[in-house]
Design an enzyme around this catalytic site. Structure first.
Site, PDB file in Angstrom:
ATOM      1  NE  ARG A  90     -22.296 -36.322 -58.494  1.00 37.60           N
ATOM      2  CZ  ARG A  90     -21.052 -35.870 -58.493  1.00 37.60           C
ATOM      3  NH1 ARG A  90     -20.718 -34.835 -57.743  1.00 37.60           N
ATOM      4  NH2 ARG A  90     -20.124 -36.450 -59.242  1.00 37.60           N
ATOM      5  CG  ASN A 144     -21.402 -29.838 -64.902  1.00 37.89           C
ATOM      6  OD1 ASN A 144     -20.964 -29.418 -65.964  1.00 37.89           O
ATOM      7  ND2 ASN A 144     -20.633 -30.374 -63.958  1.00 37.89           N
ATOM      8  CB  CYS A 164     -15.690 -27.460 -68.773  1.00 37.53           C
ATOM      9  SG  CYS A 164     -15.525 -29.212 -68.310  1.00 37.53           S
ATOM     10  CG  HIS A 194     -18.976 -32.880 -69.312  1.00 40.14           C
ATOM     11  ND1 HIS A 194     -19.721 -33.048 -68.159  1.00 40.14           N
ATOM     12  CD2 HIS A 194     -17.949 -32.069 -68.964  1.00 40.14           C
ATOM     13  CE1 HIS A 194     -19.161 -32.353 -67.170  1.00 40.14           C
ATOM     14  NE2 HIS A 194     -18.083 -31.751 -67.648  1.00 40.14           N
ATOM     15  CE1 TYR A 241     -18.373 -35.981 -66.998  1.00 38.94           C
ATOM     16  CE2 TYR A 241     -16.356 -34.868 -67.695  1.00 38.94           C
ATOM     17  CZ  TYR A 241     -17.342 -35.096 -66.745  1.00 38.94           C
ATOM     18  OH  TYR A 241     -17.290 -34.428 -65.547  1.00 38.94           O
TER      19      TYR A 241
END
Length: 420
Positions: A90, A144, A164, A194, A241
């Protein structure tokens, strides 16, 4: 009823367990199987889960295993919450795109593509094991990028629904502003995972979104880090987002000097695992609120209870559109209100989507199709095509440079890394 959590060593898991304990009347859980190859995470999390259930007087047993087959065997539902490459991957997703002047984020843009490349093949392998050892199980995907992963599962023929916490987060926030029980509030939530907008907020059937924006506009705007003038002009509430699209250059500036979310989460996880390892810990720690995933457990329990109980209620999930957004292919996965029964999720009709939103939704949906092709079949050219199609990249020289960077950084996780 047995429920398995793949990625059960996640620090999110006690959030789930807290929901299972509080909402036991909705979900008759008898066994919670936590599956994770990382013993250093699984053991403290499983111990914490057992103590939490025991303290709540819940009769379910908690099993912990690194063996996927053992963990999912006989489960009615398998929940996926894994992170291939962990927080280290990440960190790369959030920093590498900045070298090209692009937003660094783990679920959208170049970072989101990198995560999809790592994740989709692993999830499909897991799903094949589930199909063999728990053929009637529903797969609930919280991993995700949810839209792409859910599309991969559905295309492969699995019983899957994507979940989500963005929609339930907005619902709870608006209910609090209105001073009412959340059950009285429903959202006109539309878009892709998102990439959504709330275009209406119904209280007992009446749309009160204009009133909410009028009375709470600055608070709503602050929650999504966008100008109140934008929210007022739209008359709708973008998900947070959307800031990566509506304020791209500002976000890049901020990201170049601020600590990454990955580094913050890694530090939080170390502290949470220490808390979970304490023999006296038996309630969800307040620190977990900083980890994200608010109301995740409520959303998961509601979805699972409706799938197993054939309730026919309405929830916001990730599901094949089937034409509900007519400007997208039927097979596209969308995030909209759907009717949930024992047969799955069926999206409900959606009011025509304004061009201001439809154009971006169509653009990102096309990228998701190309991203899935890259994740399934590999190849430098497919990665470059997906990046070129993404509105947060979209230039040939950036797509070419990022392709090389992503391929090199993620090579250990890509089975096809030698493909061209």
């Amino acid at each position: 009823m047995k429920l398995a959590v793949v990625g059960g060593g996640s620090t999110y898991t006690p959030e789930l367990v807290d929901g299972f304990a509080r909402l036991r009347e909705d979900l008759p859980l008898t066994e919670l199987a936590l599956v994770d190859p990382a013993a250093e995470r699984l053991e403290p999390v499983a111990g914490m889960a057992r103590r939490m259930l025991r303290a709540a007087g819940h009769p379910a047993t908690v099993t912990a295993t690194a063996d996927l087959r053992e963990g999912v065997a006989g489960a009615a539902v398998v929940l996926l919450q894994l992170r291939v490459g962990g927080q280290a991957a990440r960190e790369v997703d959030e920093t590498l795109p900045l070298r090209c002047g692009c937003v660094g984020q783990e679920t959208t843009g170049a970072g989101g593509l990198a995560k999809a490349l790592r994740t989709v093949p692993v999830v499909l392998d897991i799903a094949e094991v589930i199909a063999e050892h728990a053929p009637q199980a529903w797969i609930v995907d919280f991993t995700n990028p949810v839209g792409i992963v859910t599309r991969a599962l559905l295309d492969a023929g699995h019983r899957a629904i994507g979940l989500c916490n963005v929609a339930i987060g907005f619902q709870r926030r608006f209910a609090s502003m209105l001073g009412v029980e959340p059950s009285r509030v429903s959202l006109g939530h539309v878009g892709l995972n998102h990439l959504t907008w709330v275009r209406s907020v119904h209280l007992d059937g009446a749309d009160v979104l204009p009133e909410l924006i009028r009375r709470h506009g600055p608070e709503i705007a602050a929650g999504i880090s966008l100008p109140v003038e934008l929210v007022t002009r739209l008359g709708a509430v973008p998900s947070y987002y959307l800031r990566y699209f509506y304020a791209h250059d500002l976000v890049v500036e901020e990201q170049r000097t601020a600590p990454t979310r990955a580094s913050e989460v890694a530090a939080l996880e170390r502290r949470l695992l220490e808390l979970y390892a304490s023999p006296s810990a038996d309630t969800k720690p307040a620190l977990l609120e900083q980890r994200g995933g608010a109301f995740y457990s409520e959303a998961a329990v509601a979805l699972i209870a409706s799938l197993l109980g054939d309730r026919g209620d309405t929830q916001v999930v990730n599901v094949r559109g089937g034409g509900v957004l007519p400007f997208l292919p039927d097979e596209a996965v969308v995030e909209v209100p759907a009717r949930i029964t024992a047969s799955g999720a069926v999206p409900l009709p959606v009011a025509p989507v304004e061009p201001l939103y439809a154009g971006l939704v169509a653009h990102v949906s096309a990228y998701e199709t190309l991203a899935l092709e890259a994740a399934l079949h590999g190849g430098r050219g497919r990665i470059a095509d997906a990046l070129l199609a993404h509105p947060l990249v979209g230039q040939e020289h950036l797509a070419r440079e990022l392709t090389g960077l992503l391929l090199e950084a993620n090579r250990p996780h890509l089975r096809w890394a030698g493909a061209r």
